[in-house]
Design an enzyme around this catalytic site. Structure first.
Site, short mmCIF file in Angstrom:
data_model
loop_
_atom_site.label_atom_id
_atom_site.label_comp_id
_atom_site.label_asym_id
_atom_site.label_seq_id
_atom_site.Cartn_x
_atom_site.Cartn_y
_atom_site.Cartn_z
N ASP A 177 42.97 -53.96 43.34
CA ASP A 177 42.29 -55.17 42.87
C ASP A 177 40.80 -55.11 43.15
OD1 ASP A 177 42.04 -57.66 41.78
OD2 ASP A 177 42.92 -58.74 43.47
N HIS A 214 36.58 -50.97 35.68
CA HIS A 214 37.85 -50.25 35.49
C HIS A 214 37.63 -48.74 35.41
CE1 HIS A 214 39.96 -53.94 35.32
NE2 HIS A 214 39.48 -54.34 34.15
N LEU A 252 55.48 -35.10 45.14
CA LEU A 252 55.13 -36.53 45.19
C LEU A 252 55.59 -37.18 43.89
CD1 LEU A 252 53.42 -39.08 46.10
CD2 LEU A 252 51.46 -37.96 45.07
C1 FPP Z 1 42.37 -55.03 39.05
O1 FPP Z 1 41.02 -55.39 39.08
C2 FPP Z 1 42.61 -53.83 38.23
C3 FPP Z 1 43.41 -53.78 37.11
C4 FPP Z 1 44.15 -54.93 36.62
C5 FPP Z 1 43.56 -52.55 36.30
C6 FPP Z 1 43.59 -51.27 37.07
C7 FPP Z 1 43.91 -50.14 36.19
C8 FPP Z 1 43.25 -48.98 36.19
C9 FPP Z 1 42.09 -48.71 37.08
C10 FPP Z 1 43.78 -47.86 35.32
C11 FPP Z 1 44.65 -47.04 36.20
C12 FPP Z 1 45.35 -45.98 35.50
C13 FPP Z 1 46.44 -45.32 36.00
C14 FPP Z 1 47.09 -44.29 35.16
C15 FPP Z 1 47.01 -45.62 37.33
P1 FPP Z 1 40.58 -56.79 38.46
O2 FPP Z 1 40.21 -56.59 37.05
O3 FPP Z 1 41.67 -57.79 38.67
O4 FPP Z 1 39.33 -57.12 39.34
P2 FPP Z 1 38.79 -58.59 39.71
O5 FPP Z 1 39.88 -59.28 40.46
O6 FPP Z 1 37.59 -58.32 40.55
O7 FPP Z 1 38.45 -59.28 38.42
#
Ligand code: FPP
Length: 242
Positions: free
Chosen positions: A17, A34, A128
């Site tokens: 997060d 992201h 893993l």
């Molecule tokens: C949370 O931050 C993050 C996500 C909902 C998406 C995470 C996904 C990726 C980084 C891609 C990963 C890919 C693989 C294959 C594992 P947020 O957007 O909720 O952040 P915020 O709370 O600060 O708005």
């Protein structure tokens, strides 16, 4: 403090997060957050393999994330495909097997095929198990298991009297995963957000204030050291487990 290599959690689950807030802090848009989150994912996977963690489960996209702006959803989907493509060779070199949990039906075709292809190519790997939760919700997982089970009851394949925790487990998306030992959530939020409800019954919870793109090897070590300093009693008394 150093990690005790004899007491490594077998299954670590992570709620990654804070990508959006990380980007905002430096005046960039959420998508940039992201993109940088992906770099942290890579570090986490490689360090987990190095530490001999057997199962790593990552929350990439929840059943509730469909309510985000369309552009953000498509960026996350693109990043998932990109990571799979870019990391295939690392997964093969490090003997990592990819699995997914969640309802894949609703995903764009290219995401589905990329996931299926990577699962297939890595299926013989056994160091893993990396599980990506995508269009996953803990409640949806349980209600889907109910549906499958009730269908079997209706067709006289299972008697309701026989239903126990093991049978319920065997109808979950997470059926092949052991219980979670350590659940990590970054960005200071202290919530489960509908992740892995069944498998975290006795997980140790670790909340880090670090925003996901800044989560590095040292942060993982700190989480594991915290885990190793806890007494896991599983309902017993402290004396019983000594
Ligand atoms: C949370 O931050 C993050 C996500 C909902 C998406 C995470 C996904 C990726 C980084 C891609 C990963 C890919 C693989 C294959 C594992 P947020 O957007 O909720 O952040 P915020 O709370 O600060 O708005």
């Amino acid at each position: 403090m150093e990690i005790d290599h004899k007491n490594i959690p077998k299954h670590i689950a992570v709620i990654m997060d804070g990508n959006g807030r990380w980007a905002k802090k430096i005046g960039k848009n959420r998508l940039f957050g992201h993109q940088n989150g992906v770099k942290a994912v890579r570090k986490l996977i490689e360090e987990s393999a190095r530490l001999n963690i057997s199962y790593l489960t990552l929350f990439a996209f929840s059943t509730e994330n469909w309510d985000r702006p369309k552009k953000e959803i498509s960026t996350i989907m693109k990043l998932i495909v990109l990571v799979l493509k870019k990391e295939l060779s690392t997964m093969m070199e490090n003997n990592i097997k990819l699995e997914t949990i969640g309802d894949l039906k609703k995903l764009p075709e290219n995401v589905k095929s990329s996931l299926k292809e990577t699962v297939n190519k890595t299926k013989k790997n056994n160091r893993l198990t990396l599980t990506i939760a995508i269009n996953y919700g803990g409640k949806e997982d349980i209600s889907n298991a109910f549906k499958l089970l009730l269908e079997k009851v209706k067709n006289n394949i299972i008697s309701p009297k026989k239903i126990d925790e093991l049978i319920i487990n065997n109808h979950l998306y997470t059926r092949n995963l052991p219980d979670v030992d350590l659940l990590i959530r970054t960005s200071g939020e202290q919530r489960i957000s509908n992740f892995l409800l069944w498998k975290i019954a006795y997980a140790e919870l670790y909340f880090s204030n670090v925003l996901w793109p800044d989560f590095n090897e040292k942060c993982l070590h700190d989480a594991i050291i915290s885990y190793q300093n806890r007494e896991r009693r599983f309902g017993k008394t402290s004396e019983q487990i000594k």
